[in-house]
Design a protein around this motif. Structure first.
Motif, PDB file in Angstrom:
ATOM      1  N   PHE A  67       0.844  -1.188   0.000  1.00 47.53           N
ATOM      2  CA  PHE A  67       0.000   0.000   0.000  1.00 47.53           C
ATOM      3  C   PHE A  67       0.881   1.240   0.000  1.00 47.53           C
ATOM      4  CE2 PHE A  67       1.036  -0.642   4.396  1.00 47.53           C
ATOM      5  CZ  PHE A  67       1.103   0.621   4.961  1.00 47.53           C
ATOM      6  N   GLY A  68       0.312   2.364  -0.387  1.00 56.54           N
ATOM      7  CA  GLY A  68       0.904   3.669  -0.164  1.00 56.54           C
ATOM      8  C   GLY A  68       2.171   3.995  -0.924  1.00 56.54           C
ATOM      9  N   THR A  69       3.002   4.808  -0.279  1.00 58.30           N
ATOM     10  CA  THR A  69       4.176   5.415  -0.906  1.00 58.30           C
ATOM     11  C   THR A  69       5.453   4.752  -0.431  1.00 58.30           C
ATOM     12  OG1 THR A  69       3.032   7.539  -1.046  1.00 58.30           O
ATOM     13  CG2 THR A  69       5.428   7.578  -1.263  1.00 58.30           C
ATOM     14  N   HIS A  70       6.303   4.364  -1.385  1.00 57.16           N
ATOM     15  CA  HIS A  70       7.597   3.745  -1.078  1.00 57.16           C
ATOM     16  C   HIS A  70       8.470   3.841  -2.319  1.00 57.16           C
ATOM     17  CE1 HIS A  70       5.455   0.554  -3.201  1.00 57.16           C
ATOM     18  NE2 HIS A  70       4.553   0.581  -2.220  1.00 57.16           N
ATOM     19  N   SER A  71       9.778   3.962  -2.123  1.00 54.79           N
ATOM     20  CA  SER A  71      10.688   4.085  -3.267  1.00 54.79           C
ATOM     21  C   SER A  71      12.123   3.837  -2.824  1.00 54.79           C
ATOM     22  CB  SER A  71      10.575   5.469  -3.912  1.00 54.79           C
ATOM     23  OG  SER A  71      10.935   6.480  -2.980  1.00 54.79           O
ATOM     24  N   ILE A  72      12.984   3.599  -3.802  1.00 54.06           N
ATOM     25  CA  ILE A  72      14.413   3.511  -3.568  1.00 54.06           C
ATOM     26  C   ILE A  72      15.005   4.909  -3.674  1.00 54.06           C
ATOM     27  CG2 ILE A  72      16.601   2.587  -4.389  1.00 54.06           C
ATOM     28  CD1 ILE A  72      14.808   0.488  -3.150  1.00 54.06           C
ATOM     29  N   VAL A  73      15.747   5.311  -2.637  1.00 49.98           N
ATOM     30  CA  VAL A  73      16.419   6.605  -2.625  1.00 49.98           C
ATOM     31  C   VAL A  73      17.848   6.373  -2.154  1.00 49.98           C
ATOM     32  CG1 VAL A  73      16.469   8.941  -1.678  1.00 49.98           C
ATOM     33  CG2 VAL A  73      14.259   7.806  -2.091  1.00 49.98           C
ATOM     34  N   SER A  74      18.814   6.641  -3.026  1.00 44.19           N
ATOM     35  CA  SER A  74      20.233   6.507  -2.678  1.00 44.19           C
ATOM     36  C   SER A  74      20.552   5.141  -2.076  1.00 44.19           C
ATOM     37  CB  SER A  74      20.663   7.625  -1.715  1.00 44.19           C
ATOM     38  OG  SER A  74      20.451   8.891  -2.301  1.00 44.19           O
ATOM     39  N   SER A  75      20.140   4.086  -2.768  1.00 42.00           N
ATOM     40  CA  SER A  75      20.437   2.697  -2.386  1.00 42.00           C
ATOM     41  C   SER A  75      19.892   2.324  -1.010  1.00 42.00           C
ATOM     42  CB  SER A  75      21.942   2.435  -2.443  1.00 42.00           C
ATOM     43  OG  SER A  75      22.416   2.554  -3.764  1.00 42.00           O
ATOM     44  N   ALA A  76      18.709   2.800  -0.713  1.00 43.03           N
ATOM     45  CA  ALA A  76      17.974   2.397   0.488  1.00 43.03           C
ATOM     46  C   ALA A  76      16.491   2.463   0.161  1.00 43.03           C
ATOM     47  CB  ALA A  76      18.305   3.288   1.675  1.00 43.03           C
ATOM     48  N   LEU A  77      15.697   1.713   0.911  1.00 39.23           N
ATOM     49  CA  LEU A  77      14.247   1.768   0.754  1.00 39.23           C
ATOM     50  C   LEU A  77      13.683   2.817   1.693  1.00 39.23           C
ATOM     51  CD1 LEU A  77      11.490   0.583  -0.222  1.00 39.23           C
ATOM     52  CD2 LEU A  77      11.637  -0.970   1.740  1.00 39.23           C
ATOM     53  N   VAL A  78      12.834   3.679   1.170  1.00 35.39           N
ATOM     54  CA  VAL A  78      12.153   4.683   1.986  1.00 35.39           C
ATOM     55  C   VAL A  78      10.650   4.446   1.883  1.00 35.39           C
ATOM     56  CG1 VAL A  78      11.695   7.136   2.349  1.00 35.39           C
ATOM     57  CG2 VAL A  78      13.999   6.370   1.702  1.00 35.39           C
ATOM     58  N   THR A  79      10.015   4.242   3.034  1.00 32.23           N
ATOM     59  CA  THR A  79       8.552   4.119   3.077  1.00 32.23           C
ATOM     60  C   THR A  79       7.974   5.332   3.778  1.00 32.23           C
ATOM     61  OG1 THR A  79       8.658   2.846   5.166  1.00 32.23           O
ATOM     62  CG2 THR A  79       8.640   1.595   3.112  1.00 32.23           C
ATOM     63  N   ASN A  80       6.807   5.734   3.328  1.00 30.64           N
ATOM     64  CA  ASN A  80       6.149   6.910   3.904  1.00 30.64           C
ATOM     65  C   ASN A  80       4.647   6.733   3.729  1.00 30.64           C
ATOM     66  OD1 ASN A  80       5.543   9.378   4.985  1.00 30.64           O
ATOM     67  ND2 ASN A  80       6.590  10.601   3.435  1.00 30.64           N
ATOM     68  N   SER A  81       3.983   6.271   4.774  1.00 32.97           N
ATOM     69  CA  SER A  81       2.576   5.869   4.674  1.00 32.97           C
ATOM     70  C   SER A  81       2.417   4.807   3.594  1.00 32.97           C
ATOM     71  CB  SER A  81       1.675   7.074   4.381  1.00 32.97           C
ATOM     72  OG  SER A  81       1.710   7.990   5.448  1.00 32.97           O
TER      73      SER A  81
END
Length: 270
Positions: A67-81
């Motif tokens: 669900f929701g918002t997630h992405s790869i940023v600078s070789s790490a996973l970032v989730t946000n809601s």
């Protein structure tokens, strides 16, 4: 550059009789910036714990959108809601006997461990790692990290679906990076969490635990959060030593010890 897991693998290879445990998977999120959904990197993720002769040959599972918002940023996973899920077994998903997901499942027996690097970028919400019983409504069974509800993500703890929470006294400090280690032990009927384990920690020295007698399966892990969280260096195994990194100094020390032993034997004429 990210620190290497090489010392852990070197020592595992040098001491093959020390444990019958298994490292199931690793994930360092070394992808280009963008969506993680569909990515199949890392090592493992094609675990075969059960004999399913009808299942097709395994290739690694991939990351699924939950669900929701997630992405790869600078070789790490970032989730946000948002959150993503990945199965222990290979690419073929489902509850049927021809599924790799079913092949790799912990079927209410055995012990599963994970470790992950965790940084809460923003505060005031839940965030953590969940054990899934396949997918769909009600599939999330156990949650390790910073539970929501009355805790509101303020302290580390465990939340068991339908049973309740056990919260530690360890606060979640925004911007601080932690190593979280979780355990699901079907045989001992306990779930547990370590926060920043060190060389003195063992498989029974957890920071918080909760009795657990659930008979569900564990087929996958989900990384998710209500706030913004950065995740990295995910390991999954069947023992504490599989997922807790060995300090790099251990390798040269082990080499020196081995060399000293050989020298001693030569002097004795062995």
């Amino acid at each position: 550059m990210k620190p290497s897991f090489l010392p852990l693998f070197l020592i595992s290879g040098l001491l093959p009789l020390a444990s019958q445990a298994a490292l199931i998977a690793t994930e360092r999120f070394d992808y280009a910036d963008g969506s993680v959904v569909g990515q199949t990197g890392g090592t493992g993720w094609n675990y075969e714990r059960n004999d399913e002769p009808a299942a097709p040959p395994q290739s690694p599972s991939n990351w699924n959108n939950e669900f929701g918002t997630h992405s790869i940023v600078s070789s790490a996973l970032v989730t946000n809601s948002g959150g993503v899920r990945r199965e222990f077994g290979g690419a073929t998903e489902g509850t049927g006997s021809d599924s790799n997901e079913r092949e790799g499942a912990f079927r209410a027996s055995g012990t599963m461990f994970f470790s992950v690097s965790y940084t809460a970028v923003t505060a005031g919400q839940w965030s953590g790692v969940s054990s899934y019983d396949f997918s769909g409504p009600g599939a999330e069974k156990i949650f390790w990290g910073a539970p929501g509800g009355g805790n509101n993500g303020a302290f580390f703890g465990i939340d068991v679906n339908g049973s309740g929470q056990t919260i530690s006294t360890i606060p979640v400090v925004t911007g601080q990076t932690y190593t979280l280690v979780g355990m699901l032990d079907f045989d001992a009927d306990v779930v547990a969490l370590w926060v920043n384990p060190d060389s003195n920690d063992t498989a029974t020295s957890y920071d918080v635990s909760r009795p657990y007698t659930g008979g569900n399966w564990s087929t996958a892990l989900r990384l998710a959060s209500g706030n913004q969280v950065r995740w990295d260096d995910l390991l999954v195994g069947t023992s504490f030593s599989d997922v807790v990194a060995v300090p790099e100094t251990s390798v040269p020390l082990l080499g020196l010890a081995g060399a000293a032993l050989l020298l001693k034997r030569r002097r004795r004429g062995c």
